[in-house]
Design a protein around this motif. Structure first.
Motif, mmCIF file in Angstrom:
data_model
loop_
_atom_site.group_PDB
_atom_site.id
_atom_site.type_symbol
_atom_site.label_atom_id
_atom_site.label_comp_id
_atom_site.label_asym_id
_atom_site.label_seq_id
_atom_site.Cartn_x
_atom_site.Cartn_y
_atom_site.Cartn_z
ATOM 1 N N SER A 63 35.714 -10.908 33.679
ATOM 2 C CA SER A 63 35.058 -9.812 32.961
ATOM 3 C C SER A 63 34.398 -10.304 31.688
ATOM 4 N N ILE A 64 35.077 -11.192 30.975
ATOM 5 C CA ILE A 64 34.506 -11.736 29.734
ATOM 6 C C ILE A 64 33.269 -12.574 30.038
ATOM 7 N N THR A 66 31.270 -12.180 32.595
ATOM 8 C CA THR A 66 30.214 -11.250 32.987
ATOM 9 C C THR A 66 29.608 -10.576 31.765
ATOM 10 N N LEU A 67 30.448 -10.123 30.830
ATOM 11 C CA LEU A 67 29.924 -9.506 29.609
ATOM 12 C C LEU A 67 29.105 -10.494 28.784
ATOM 13 N N ALA A 68 29.557 -11.735 28.711
ATOM 14 C CA ALA A 68 28.798 -12.747 27.975
ATOM 15 C C ALA A 68 27.435 -12.985 28.624
ATOM 16 N N ILE A 70 25.730 -10.837 30.364
ATOM 17 C CA ILE A 70 24.892 -9.663 30.110
ATOM 18 C C ILE A 70 24.350 -9.691 28.684
ATOM 19 N N PHE A 71 25.192 -10.056 27.708
ATOM 20 C CA PHE A 71 24.733 -10.121 26.324
ATOM 21 C C PHE A 71 23.705 -11.229 26.119
ATOM 22 N N VAL A 121 23.197 -13.418 35.341
ATOM 23 C CA VAL A 121 23.980 -12.185 35.361
ATOM 24 C C VAL A 121 24.393 -11.867 36.793
ATOM 25 N N VAL A 125 28.212 -11.471 38.034
ATOM 26 C CA VAL A 125 28.710 -10.260 38.691
ATOM 27 C C VAL A 125 29.275 -10.600 40.070
#
Length: 128
Positions: A63-64, A66-68, A70-71, A121, A125
């Protein structure tokens, strides 16, 4: 009289919002759902009865990542958009030193960077 008119306008502008909220609350109070019909929250790829901390840490790590991703993609798109806007305004100004060739090259490189970030990304995912 002016205060009464302003109060009436305020109440009438908020009436629909208040009534929708009130109606939704009343519906939730009186509609007693059957607990068996409520679906369980399930994380993809995880057994619901797992107590293995390494599996939970793996999911948090994914999850981290994936968030990284996306950012990073969002910041790259923002940087590319700002650069294209500045190069375009430089190309269209009368005293600008950069021509349309710089803008077209920046546009091509910008699209490559954006698509690469979106591909990263997609890979992040697909970890799940």
């Amino acid at each position: 009289m002016k205060i009464i008119k302003l109060f009436y306008q305020f109440c009438s502008s908020k009436y629909l919002t208040f009534m929708l909220f009130f109606w939704g609350c009343i519906q939730n109070v009186f509609a007693a759902p059957d607990p068996s019909k409520i679906p369980d929250f399930k994380i993809p790829g995880v057994d619901t009865n797992t107590k293995d901390p390494t599996e939970i840490l793996l999911i948090v790590g994914k999850s981290i990542v994936t968030l990284a991703a996306i950012f990073i993609a969002a910041s790259a798109i923002l940087v590319v958009a700002k650069a294209l806007i500045s190069i375009y305004s430089e190309a269209t100004s009368e005293n600008g030193k950069k021509g349309w060739v710089h803008f077209i090259v920046a546009l091509i490189i910008g699209f490559i960077v954006i698509f690469f970030c979106l591909w990263l990304v997609k890979l992040a995912v697909s970890l799940f």
